[in-house]
Design an enzyme around this catalytic site. Structure first.
Site, PDB file in Angstrom:
ATOM      1  CG  ASN A   1      33.919   3.340  27.487  1.00 16.43           C
ATOM      2  OD1 ASN A   1      34.631   2.492  27.242  1.00 16.43           O
ATOM      3  ND2 ASN A   1      32.909   3.325  26.810  1.00 16.43           N
TER       4      ASN A   1
ATOM      5  NE  ARG B   1      31.029  -0.133  28.369  1.00 11.77           N
ATOM      6  CZ  ARG B   1      30.928  -0.535  27.170  1.00 11.77           C
ATOM      7  NH1 ARG B   1      31.417   0.219  26.570  1.00 11.77           N
ATOM      8  NH2 ARG B   1      30.125  -1.615  26.669  1.00 11.77           N
TER       9      ARG B   1
ATOM     10  CG  HIS C   1      25.486  -3.885  25.353  1.00 16.86           C
ATOM     11  ND1 HIS C   1      24.856  -4.212  24.263  1.00 16.86           N
ATOM     12  CD2 HIS C   1      26.241  -2.901  24.850  1.00 16.86           C
ATOM     13  CE1 HIS C   1      25.498  -3.780  23.112  1.00 16.86           C
ATOM     14  NE2 HIS C   1      26.625  -3.096  23.703  1.00 16.86           N
TER      15      HIS C   1
ATOM     16  CG  LEU D   1      18.335  -2.441  18.300  1.00 18.04           C
ATOM     17  CD1 LEU D   1      17.324  -2.289  17.108  1.00 18.04           C
ATOM     18  CD2 LEU D   1      18.774  -3.857  18.377  1.00 18.04           C
TER      19      LEU D   1
ATOM     20  NE  ARG E   1      31.518  -7.418  18.946  1.00 19.79           N
ATOM     21  CZ  ARG E   1      31.154  -6.672  19.978  1.00 19.79           C
ATOM     22  NH1 ARG E   1      29.592  -6.801  20.225  1.00 19.79           N
ATOM     23  NH2 ARG E   1      31.894  -5.630  20.351  1.00 19.79           N
TER      24      ARG E   1
ATOM     25  CD  GLU F   1      26.180   2.056  27.164  1.00 14.41           C
ATOM     26  OE1 GLU F   1      26.365   2.736  26.407  1.00 14.41           O
ATOM     27  OE2 GLU F   1      26.698   0.944  27.533  1.00 14.41           O
TER      28      GLU F   1
HETATM   29  P1  ADP Z   1      28.392   1.982  19.819  1.00 15.44           P
HETATM   30  O1  ADP Z   1      27.640   0.679  19.974  1.00 15.44           O
HETATM   31  O2  ADP Z   1      29.663   2.234  19.189  1.00 15.44           O
HETATM   32  O3  ADP Z   1      28.286   2.527  21.465  1.00 15.44           O
HETATM   33  P2  ADP Z   1      26.002   3.470  19.263  1.00 15.44           P
HETATM   34  O4  ADP Z   1      24.942   3.135  20.273  1.00 15.44           O
HETATM   35  O5  ADP Z   1      26.194   5.240  19.156  1.00 15.44           O
HETATM   36  O6  ADP Z   1      27.218   3.008  19.278  1.00 15.44           O
HETATM   37  O7  ADP Z   1      25.329   3.164  17.727  1.00 15.44           O
HETATM   38  C1  ADP Z   1      26.108   3.569  16.634  1.00 15.44           C
HETATM   39  C2  ADP Z   1      25.581   2.963  15.562  1.00 15.44           C
HETATM   40  O8  ADP Z   1      24.005   3.517  15.587  1.00 15.44           O
HETATM   41  C3  ADP Z   1      25.923   3.276  14.185  1.00 15.44           C
HETATM   42  O9  ADP Z   1      26.858   2.528  13.595  1.00 15.44           O
HETATM   43  C4  ADP Z   1      24.574   3.361  13.216  1.00 15.44           C
HETATM   44  O10 ADP Z   1      24.672   1.971  12.741  1.00 15.44           O
HETATM   45  C5  ADP Z   1      23.664   3.347  14.154  1.00 15.44           C
HETATM   46  N1  ADP Z   1      22.964   4.928  13.809  1.00 15.44           N
HETATM   47  C6  ADP Z   1      23.296   5.992  14.478  1.00 15.44           C
HETATM   48  N2  ADP Z   1      22.472   6.975  14.277  1.00 15.44           N
HETATM   49  C7  ADP Z   1      21.579   6.288  13.166  1.00 15.44           C
HETATM   50  C8  ADP Z   1      20.410   6.720  12.361  1.00 15.44           C
HETATM   51  N3  ADP Z   1      20.058   8.154  12.319  1.00 15.44           N
HETATM   52  N4  ADP Z   1      19.623   5.838  11.583  1.00 15.44           N
HETATM   53  C9  ADP Z   1      20.303   4.605  11.506  1.00 15.44           C
HETATM   54  N5  ADP Z   1      21.249   4.068  12.299  1.00 15.44           N
HETATM   55  C10 ADP Z   1      21.902   5.012  13.093  1.00 15.44           C
END
Ligand code: ADP
Length: 392
Positions: free
Chosen positions: A7, A88, A177, A204, A236, A379
């Site tokens: 990626n 990706r 996504h 999310l 965003r 992914e």
């Molecule tokens: P990306 O979208 O960069 O691939 P991820 O799916 O790993 O990232 O999500 C990262 C985001 O998930 C972090 O920025 C944070 O907002 C949220 N996150 C990760 N762990 C937790 C947690 N334990 N509680 C709340 N939010 C979390």
């Protein structure tokens, strides 16, 4: 057998060596701050982390060093029975509704699609170019983030924009996504042993998106021409009246690049609460910070708005599934959203919701009108499996 999944971002390369059959991840790594003064490598294999900190001039330098790690630290790629490299790519436009074997024509198409994903496709392409150069003897496969949403009904994919302009500039809703939404909705289908399902998947992470999936087919999704549309994200805006752009241009004299940066990098949770990480936003909520409290309210409001809309679009709802960083780990956020759905008969088990686990799990009660799941997305595994399927 293994697949090396890559990626490639504008200043980073994430990689993982995956066994597509067992799902086992043999090795993961990260090259970051490419092109900056000091770069960083992290290679994880066999419980051991190998790191290096040094300037990384470009993606070629970075990937060459990664291949050195495979040689010196392991696992040896040749001995790992590597069958393919899976890449990706964010934007496949109208041309790709599934994974594709990379050749010069496919590479040219990805390049041609750069204007539709200026933040992502050029970096993805750079990764493909250097990987093909350094690993010329294995097939390279691209898996597009947009592919799952190529099957969106026209009514969901079409903007009510002047037809001539839309066609000329290939403006439509492509979604993003998709690899995650496909993987997660298929996982739920397998768990329930039923294909006739009306599902909503909420991905999310730092980027965030929702999808509506009926009988395995995506019928709507919240991201549009680019990943900017839809839910509130880490940095965003998500949905915003396009007239805000004209207003900022006229009143604040902002140019196109400044508005692009503002909407993509300086808004969302970061713009509202001063931090893009949900964990930090909750910390501020606990400290009583008004802006953070409001940021969560806006985030949840937008999610509930989409869940309602997609239920109507699908004519019902069987399952809601949470995935990605915040979706998988943030029980407090899930509870906020699910509490808002109580008037519609959605019931969850607070204890099950509070459990942190790496496995897919149901958190709804037996008498809930809608099933609720938490499914860790993967992914890399999805890309590895699609790559294997294609070359077989
Ligand atoms: P990306 O979208 O960069 O691939 P991820 O799916 O790993 O990232 O999500 C990262 C985001 O998930 C972090 O920025 C944070 O907002 C949220 N996150 C990760 N762990 C937790 C947690 N334990 N509680 C709340 N939010 C979390």
């Amino acid at each position: 057998m293994t697949v090396l999944v890559i990626n490639s971002g504008s200043s980073s390369i994430k990689y993982q060596l995956v066994n597509p059959e067992s799902g086992e991840s043999l090795c993961t790594g990260l090259v970051e701050r490419i092109g900056e003064e000091i770069g960083h490598y992290e290679h994880k294999y066999n419980g051991k982390v190998t790191e290096a900190t040094e300037p990384i001039a470009d993606h070629g330098v970075g990937l060459r060093k990664v291949l050195e790690f495979f040689d010196t630290v392991g696992p040896h790629l040749a001995e790992s029975d590597i069958k393919a490299v899976g890449h990706r790519v964010v934007q496949g436009g109208k041309y790709f509704d599934r994974a594709a074997l990379v050749d010069d024509a496919v590479q040219a198409r990805i390049k041609q699609l750069c204007p539709l994903a200026p933040l992502h496709n050029p970096a993805n392409l750079r990764g493909i170019e250097v990987a093909r150069e350094l690993l010329p003897d294995v097939p390279h496969v691209v898996v597009f983030d947009t592919a799952f949403f190529q099957q969106l009904p026209d009514e969901a994919a079409t903007y009510a924009l002047n037809r001539e302009i839309a066609e000329k500039y290939e403006i439509r809703r492509y979604g993003a996504h998709g690899t995650s939404h496909k993987f997660v909705s298929e996982t739920v289908t397998k768990i329930l042993g039923r294909t006739d399902l009306k599902q909503i998947v909420l991905h999310l992470g730092n980027g965030a998106s929702a999808s509506a999936v009926v009988n395995g087919r995506a019928v709507d999704t919240s991201m549009g021409l680019t990943p900017l549309e839809g839910l509130v994200m880490g940095t965003r805006t998500g949905d915003i009246d396009p007239a805000v752009v004209f207003h900022l241009q006229r009143e604040a004299k902002m140019d196109c690049e400044s508005v692009d940066r503002l909407f993509n990098k300086e808004s969302g949770l970061k713009g509202l609460a001063g931090d893009n990480d949900m964990r930090m936003v909750w910390k501020k909520v606990d400290d009583g910070e008004r802006n953070a409290i409001e940021a969560i309210e806006v985030y949840v409001h937008r999610l509930v708005h989409y869940i309602g809309a997609y239920t109507a679009v699908m004519g019902g709802l069987d399952v809601v599934t949470f995935t990605a960083g915040a979706g998988e780990n943030d029980s407090r956020l899930r509870a906020r959203v699910l509490d808002r759905l109580a008037p519609f008969g959605v019931k969850y088990d607070a204890e099950k919701n509070a459990v942190r686990a790496k496995e897919a799990r149901e958190i709804s009660t037996a008498d809930s009108a809608v099933k609720v799941y938490v499914v860790p997305t993967n992914e890399e595994l999805a890309i590895a499996r699609q790559a294997m399927e294609l070359i077989q």
